[in-house]
Motif scaffolding. Structure first.
Motif, PDB file in Angstrom:
ATOM      1  N   LYS A   1      45.947  27.134  53.485  1.00  0.00           N
ATOM      2  CA  LYS A   1      44.750  27.600  52.775  1.00  0.00           C
ATOM      3  C   LYS A   1      45.097  27.983  51.340  1.00  0.00           C
ATOM      4  O   LYS A   1      44.396  27.609  50.394  1.00  0.00           O
ATOM      5  CB  LYS A   1      44.125  28.786  53.508  1.00  0.00           C
ATOM      6  CG  LYS A   1      42.840  29.274  52.891  1.00  0.00           C
ATOM      7  CD  LYS A   1      42.180  30.353  53.736  1.00  0.00           C
ATOM      8  CE  LYS A   1      40.858  30.772  53.128  1.00  0.00           C
ATOM      9  NZ  LYS A   1      40.124  31.694  53.985  1.00  0.00           N
ATOM     10  N   TRP A   2      46.193  28.730  51.144  1.00  0.00           N
ATOM     11  CA  TRP A   2      46.611  29.125  49.797  1.00  0.00           C
ATOM     12  C   TRP A   2      47.012  27.907  48.976  1.00  0.00           C
ATOM     13  O   TRP A   2      46.636  27.772  47.804  1.00  0.00           O
ATOM     14  CB  TRP A   2      47.748  30.139  49.819  1.00  0.00           C
ATOM     15  CG  TRP A   2      48.247  30.402  48.430  1.00  0.00           C
ATOM     16  CD1 TRP A   2      49.383  29.928  47.851  1.00  0.00           C
ATOM     17  CD2 TRP A   2      47.580  31.158  47.415  1.00  0.00           C
ATOM     18  NE1 TRP A   2      49.466  30.335  46.549  1.00  0.00           N
ATOM     19  CE2 TRP A   2      48.375  31.097  46.255  1.00  0.00           C
ATOM     20  CE3 TRP A   2      46.385  31.876  47.386  1.00  0.00           C
ATOM     21  CZ2 TRP A   2      48.011  31.727  45.079  1.00  0.00           C
ATOM     22  CZ3 TRP A   2      46.033  32.508  46.199  1.00  0.00           C
ATOM     23  CH2 TRP A   2      46.841  32.425  45.060  1.00  0.00           C
ATOM     24  N   LYS A   3      47.763  27.004  49.579  1.00  0.00           N
ATOM     25  CA  LYS A   3      48.238  25.828  48.840  1.00  0.00           C
ATOM     26  C   LYS A   3      47.065  24.979  48.352  1.00  0.00           C
ATOM     27  O   LYS A   3      47.077  24.489  47.214  1.00  0.00           O
ATOM     28  CB  LYS A   3      49.203  25.022  49.710  1.00  0.00           C
ATOM     29  CG  LYS A   3      50.517  25.761  49.918  1.00  0.00           C
ATOM     30  CD  LYS A   3      51.424  25.050  50.888  1.00  0.00           C
ATOM     31  CE  LYS A   3      52.674  25.899  51.134  1.00  0.00           C
ATOM     32  NZ  LYS A   3      53.555  25.302  52.120  1.00  0.00           N
ATOM     33  N   LYS A   4      46.025  24.831  49.177  1.00  0.00           N
ATOM     34  CA  LYS A   4      44.839  24.078  48.764  1.00  0.00           C
ATOM     35  C   LYS A   4      44.074  24.827  47.674  1.00  0.00           C
ATOM     36  O   LYS A   4      43.617  24.228  46.699  1.00  0.00           O
ATOM     37  CB  LYS A   4      43.934  23.820  49.965  1.00  0.00           C
ATOM     38  CG  LYS A   4      44.488  22.788  50.905  1.00  0.00           C
ATOM     39  CD  LYS A   4      43.576  22.575  52.094  1.00  0.00           C
ATOM     40  CE  LYS A   4      44.201  21.572  53.045  1.00  0.00           C
ATOM     41  NZ  LYS A   4      43.377  21.363  54.237  1.00  0.00           N
TER      42      LYS A   4
ATOM     43  N   MET B   1      39.933  39.374  52.164  1.00  0.00           N
ATOM     44  CA  MET B   1      39.905  37.953  51.820  1.00  0.00           C
ATOM     45  C   MET B   1      39.301  37.686  50.449  1.00  0.00           C
ATOM     46  O   MET B   1      39.629  36.690  49.809  1.00  0.00           O
ATOM     47  CB  MET B   1      39.170  37.158  52.901  1.00  0.00           C
ATOM     48  CG  MET B   1      39.894  37.170  54.252  1.00  0.00           C
ATOM     49  SD  MET B   1      41.590  36.507  54.192  1.00  0.00           S
ATOM     50  CE  MET B   1      42.576  37.991  54.366  1.00  0.00           C
ATOM     51  N   ASP B   2      38.429  38.565  49.954  1.00  0.00           N
ATOM     52  CA  ASP B   2      37.887  38.395  48.604  1.00  0.00           C
ATOM     53  C   ASP B   2      38.962  38.593  47.546  1.00  0.00           C
ATOM     54  O   ASP B   2      38.942  37.946  46.500  1.00  0.00           O
ATOM     55  CB  ASP B   2      36.731  39.366  48.350  1.00  0.00           C
ATOM     56  CG  ASP B   2      35.480  39.008  49.137  1.00  0.00           C
ATOM     57  OD1 ASP B   2      35.291  37.810  49.450  1.00  0.00           O
ATOM     58  OD2 ASP B   2      34.694  39.919  49.437  1.00  0.00           O
ATOM     59  N   ILE B   3      39.898  39.476  47.802  1.00  0.00           N
ATOM     60  CA  ILE B   3      40.998  39.698  46.863  1.00  0.00           C
ATOM     61  C   ILE B   3      42.050  38.600  47.009  1.00  0.00           C
ATOM     62  O   ILE B   3      42.519  38.045  46.030  1.00  0.00           O
ATOM     63  CB  ILE B   3      41.614  41.096  47.053  1.00  0.00           C
ATOM     64  CG1 ILE B   3      40.601  42.153  46.605  1.00  0.00           C
ATOM     65  CG2 ILE B   3      42.931  41.239  46.287  1.00  0.00           C
ATOM     66  CD1 ILE B   3      41.018  43.580  46.837  1.00  0.00           C
ATOM     67  N   VAL B   4      42.394  38.273  48.235  1.00  0.00           N
ATOM     68  CA  VAL B   4      43.454  37.286  48.475  1.00  0.00           C
ATOM     69  C   VAL B   4      43.014  35.883  48.070  1.00  0.00           C
ATOM     70  O   VAL B   4      43.747  35.179  47.369  1.00  0.00           O
ATOM     71  CB  VAL B   4      43.897  37.306  49.950  1.00  0.00           C
ATOM     72  CG1 VAL B   4      44.917  36.204  50.216  1.00  0.00           C
ATOM     73  CG2 VAL B   4      44.487  38.665  50.309  1.00  0.00           C
ATOM     74  N   TYR B   5      41.842  35.456  48.508  1.00  0.00           N
ATOM     75  CA  TYR B   5      41.394  34.080  48.299  1.00  0.00           C
ATOM     76  C   TYR B   5      40.171  33.955  47.391  1.00  0.00           C
ATOM     77  O   TYR B   5      39.693  32.850  47.158  1.00  0.00           O
ATOM     78  CB  TYR B   5      41.059  33.424  49.640  1.00  0.00           C
ATOM     79  CG  TYR B   5      42.241  33.300  50.563  1.00  0.00           C
ATOM     80  CD1 TYR B   5      43.311  32.464  50.265  1.00  0.00           C
ATOM     81  CD2 TYR B   5      42.289  34.019  51.756  1.00  0.00           C
ATOM     82  CE1 TYR B   5      44.394  32.344  51.128  1.00  0.00           C
ATOM     83  CE2 TYR B   5      43.363  33.897  52.625  1.00  0.00           C
ATOM     84  CZ  TYR B   5      44.409  33.060  52.308  1.00  0.00           C
ATOM     85  OH  TYR B   5      45.478  32.944  53.154  1.00  0.00           O
ATOM     86  N   GLY B   6      39.671  35.056  46.875  1.00  0.00           N
ATOM     87  CA  GLY B   6      38.469  35.008  46.041  1.00  0.00           C
ATOM     88  C   GLY B   6      38.712  34.303  44.723  1.00  0.00           C
ATOM     89  O   GLY B   6      39.560  34.718  43.936  1.00  0.00           O
ATOM     90  N   GLU B   7      37.943  33.279  44.496  1.00  0.00           N
ATOM     91  CA  GLU B   7      38.090  32.482  43.281  1.00  0.00           C
ATOM     92  C   GLU B   7      37.950  33.326  42.011  1.00  0.00           C
ATOM     93  O   GLU B   7      38.638  33.096  41.020  1.00  0.00           O
ATOM     94  CB  GLU B   7      37.027  31.388  43.323  1.00  0.00           C
ATOM     95  CG  GLU B   7      37.200  30.312  42.336  1.00  0.00           C
ATOM     96  CD  GLU B   7      36.145  29.222  42.509  1.00  0.00           C
ATOM     97  OE1 GLU B   7      35.713  28.708  41.464  1.00  0.00           O
ATOM     98  OE2 GLU B   7      35.762  28.907  43.650  1.00  0.00           O
TER      99      GLU B   7
END
Length: 101
Positions: free
Chosen positions: A17-20, A58-64
């Motif tokens: 998920k992070w790599k994408k 998840m908003d902090i970790v993966y939030g655009e």
């Protein structure tokens, strides 16, 4: 120094998920540093830094909106509050060390 993930966050940076998402941020920001426009030694930076207390948000970790592409120099300035190069030198847009003008 900045590319080494702290232990509590390693599972994030190793995930597909992070790599994408990382690749998406590179494309979205046209492969240019959001601060200086440089194109070498780029890293995706969390504006709100990851901590053990927010690693499950998840908003902090993966939030655009919490992510930006930074070159090594700008990333170091953000985290270390100082340039990683000797005074009077900087990295140019090709990642080469040169004298500041």
């Amino acid at each position: 120094m900045l590319r080494v993930a702290r232990e509590f966050a390693k599972h994030i940076y190793n995930s597909q998920k992070w790599k994408k998402l990382r690749e998406y941020i590179f494309v979205k920001q046209h492969g240019c540093c959001a601060r200086c426009g440089g194109v070498k030694n780029l890293q995706v930076h969390h504006k709100i830094w990851l901590t053990p207390n927010n690693i499950n948000d998840m908003d902090i970790v993966y939030g655009e909106d919490n992510l930006e592409l930074l070159c090594h120099d700008c990333h170091a300035l953000e985290h270390l509050k100082k340039s990683p190069t000797r005074e009077g030198l900087k990295f140019n847009e090709f990642g080469e060390l040169e004298e500041e003008k």
